[in-house]
Design a protein around this motif. Structure first.
Motif, PDB file in Angstrom:
ATOM      1  N   MET A   1       0.875  -1.319   0.056  1.00 40.85           N
ATOM      2  CA  MET A   1      -0.033   0.042   0.058  1.00 40.85           C
ATOM      3  C   MET A   1       1.051   1.317   0.029  1.00 40.85           C
ATOM      4  O   MET A   1       2.027   1.322   0.849  1.00 40.85           O
ATOM      5  N   GLU A   2       0.775   2.340  -0.983  1.00 36.44           N
ATOM      6  CA  GLU A   2       1.721   3.296  -0.888  1.00 36.44           C
ATOM      7  C   GLU A   2       0.695   4.315  -0.003  1.00 36.44           C
ATOM      8  O   GLU A   2      -0.254   4.579  -0.107  1.00 36.44           O
ATOM      9  N   LYS A   3       1.638   5.208   0.128  1.00 38.76           N
ATOM     10  CA  LYS A   3       1.300   6.424   0.998  1.00 38.76           C
ATOM     11  C   LYS A   3       1.077   7.542   0.135  1.00 38.76           C
ATOM     12  O   LYS A   3       1.791   7.619  -0.950  1.00 38.76           O
ATOM     13  N   ASP A   4       0.091   8.356   0.613  1.00 41.32           N
ATOM     14  CA  ASP A   4      -0.336   9.416  -0.327  1.00 41.32           C
ATOM     15  C   ASP A   4       0.840  10.486  -0.310  1.00 41.32           C
ATOM     16  O   ASP A   4       0.787  11.051   0.810  1.00 41.32           O
ATOM     17  N   PRO A   5       1.357  10.905  -1.253  1.00 43.13           N
ATOM     18  CA  PRO A   5       2.431  11.970  -1.168  1.00 43.13           C
ATOM     19  C   PRO A   5       1.759  13.565  -0.936  1.00 43.13           C
ATOM     20  O   PRO A   5       2.367  14.164  -0.242  1.00 43.13           O
ATOM     21  N   TYR A   6       0.544  13.783  -1.345  1.00 42.63           N
ATOM     22  CA  TYR A   6      -0.044  14.858  -0.890  1.00 42.63           C
ATOM     23  C   TYR A   6      -0.168  14.980   0.766  1.00 42.63           C
ATOM     24  O   TYR A   6      -0.027  16.032   1.227  1.00 42.63           O
ATOM     25  N   ASN A   7      -0.536  13.867   1.167  1.00 45.03           N
ATOM     26  CA  ASN A   7      -0.831  13.741   2.654  1.00 45.03           C
ATOM     27  C   ASN A   7       0.572  14.109   3.440  1.00 45.03           C
ATOM     28  O   ASN A   7       0.537  14.703   4.524  1.00 45.03           O
ATOM     29  N   GLN A   8       1.591  13.472   2.920  1.00 44.46           N
ATOM     30  CA  GLN A   8       2.952  13.605   3.657  1.00 44.46           C
ATOM     31  C   GLN A   8       3.427  15.128   3.381  1.00 44.46           C
ATOM     32  O   GLN A   8       3.922  15.521   4.260  1.00 44.46           O
ATOM     33  N   ILE A   9       3.079  15.566   2.395  1.00 48.01           N
ATOM     34  CA  ILE A   9       3.531  17.017   2.138  1.00 48.01           C
ATOM     35  C   ILE A   9       2.820  17.915   3.073  1.00 48.01           C
ATOM     36  O   ILE A   9       3.491  18.799   3.792  1.00 48.01           O
ATOM     37  N   ARG A  10       1.457  17.742   3.247  1.00 45.97           N
ATOM     38  CA  ARG A  10       0.621  18.629   4.135  1.00 45.97           C
ATOM     39  C   ARG A  10       1.102  18.235   5.693  1.00 45.97           C
ATOM     40  O   ARG A  10       1.140  19.297   6.268  1.00 45.97           O
ATOM     41  N   LYS A  11       1.341  16.911   5.951  1.00 46.78           N
ATOM     42  CA  LYS A  11       1.752  16.574   7.227  1.00 46.78           C
ATOM     43  C   LYS A  11       3.383  17.450   7.482  1.00 46.78           C
ATOM     44  O   LYS A  11       3.608  18.071   8.711  1.00 46.78           O
ATOM     45  N   SER A  12       4.197  17.366   6.552  1.00 44.71           N
ATOM     46  CA  SER A  12       5.545  18.053   6.836  1.00 44.71           C
ATOM     47  C   SER A  12       5.499  19.445   6.825  1.00 44.71           C
ATOM     48  O   SER A  12       6.064  20.236   7.635  1.00 44.71           O
ATOM     49  N   GLU A  13       4.319  20.001   6.120  1.00 50.29           N
ATOM     50  CA  GLU A  13       4.142  21.493   6.131  1.00 50.29           C
ATOM     51  C   GLU A  13       3.680  21.823   7.566  1.00 50.29           C
ATOM     52  O   GLU A  13       3.928  23.005   8.100  1.00 50.29           O
ATOM     53  N   ARG A  14       2.567  21.058   8.139  1.00 50.65           N
ATOM     54  CA  ARG A  14       2.136  21.189   9.305  1.00 50.65           C
ATOM     55  C   ARG A  14       3.141  21.414  10.651  1.00 50.65           C
ATOM     56  O   ARG A  14       3.356  22.124  11.289  1.00 50.65           O
ATOM     57  N   GLU A  15       4.011  20.096  10.465  1.00 48.61           N
ATOM     58  CA  GLU A  15       5.082  20.067  11.291  1.00 48.61           C
ATOM     59  C   GLU A  15       6.111  21.248  11.252  1.00 48.61           C
ATOM     60  O   GLU A  15       6.634  21.745  12.320  1.00 48.61           O
ATOM     61  N   ARG A  16       6.580  21.671  10.375  1.00 44.37           N
ATOM     62  CA  ARG A  16       7.272  22.916   9.833  1.00 44.37           C
ATOM     63  C   ARG A  16       6.847  24.233  10.495  1.00 44.37           C
ATOM     64  O   ARG A  16       7.268  24.887  11.319  1.00 44.37           O
ATOM     65  N   ARG A  17       5.381  24.353  10.297  1.00 43.69           N
ATOM     66  CA  ARG A  17       4.894  25.449  10.904  1.00 43.69           C
ATOM     67  C   ARG A  17       4.666  25.622  12.514  1.00 43.69           C
ATOM     68  O   ARG A  17       4.948  26.373  13.220  1.00 43.69           O
TER      69      ARG A  17
END
Length: 174
Positions: A1-17
């Protein structure tokens, strides 16, 4: 099962903020390159809040026994209120001298805000530690209300009043 790259980008952006917000908050406590504190108001008011706490401890220490002796014939409610409010008033009067001493007029109010935060942390900690022990919680609440709430309410009220009056005068001058 592949991870959704869009969700990972949103998660990394949220963690950065979140890390940027944390860095912005904690940077106020760090020293600059030349050894000075960035926020002198925050540091000085934090230290002054401990001086205020010692003033209140001294006021209660000096006044409780004489007040108890004087008010021994009165109803317990009157005695408790007097033993709470009168030392708090004395302590607030002594702490109010800081309004005259410091040129930074936010110092007194900021110190009372620190006292409120420290008291709130102590209150939450004690409730957690005493959870399930109703008799101890009631005793703690009685002591907390008598010894902490009166100085905080009275001190914060005086500090807010003095700063508001100062702020209004400053606004009229502009």
């Amino acid at each position: 099962m592949e991870k959704d790259p869009y969700n990972q980008i949103r998660k990394s952006e949220r963690e950065r903020r979140q890390s940027e917000r944390a860095e912005k908050f904690w940077s106020a406590f760090r020293l600059t390159e030349n050894g000075h504190v960035k926020s002198t108001l925050m540091l000085n008011s934090f230290c002054l809040s401990f001086v205020f706490a010692l003033v209140y401890v001294a006021a209660f220490y000096l006044m409780i026994d004489p007040l108890h002796t004087i008010l021994s014939g009165f109803p317990p409610v009157v005695e408790n209120i007097a033993e709470s409010v009168l030392p708090a008033a004395l302590g607030t009067g002594v702490c109010s001298i800081s309004w005259l001493i410091f040129g930074e007029k936010r110092m007194m109010l900021a110190s009372y805000i620190w006292l409120f935060v420290i008291s709130l942390a102590a209150f939450i900690t004690m409730i957690i530690l005493l959870w399930g022990e109703s008799a101890q919680i009631i005793a703690f609440l009685h002591v907390f209300l008598m010894l902490i709430s009166a100085p905080l309410l009275l001190g914060c009220s005086v500090a807010i009043y003095l700063y508001y009056r100062y702020w209004k005068r400053k606004q009229k001058q502009l």
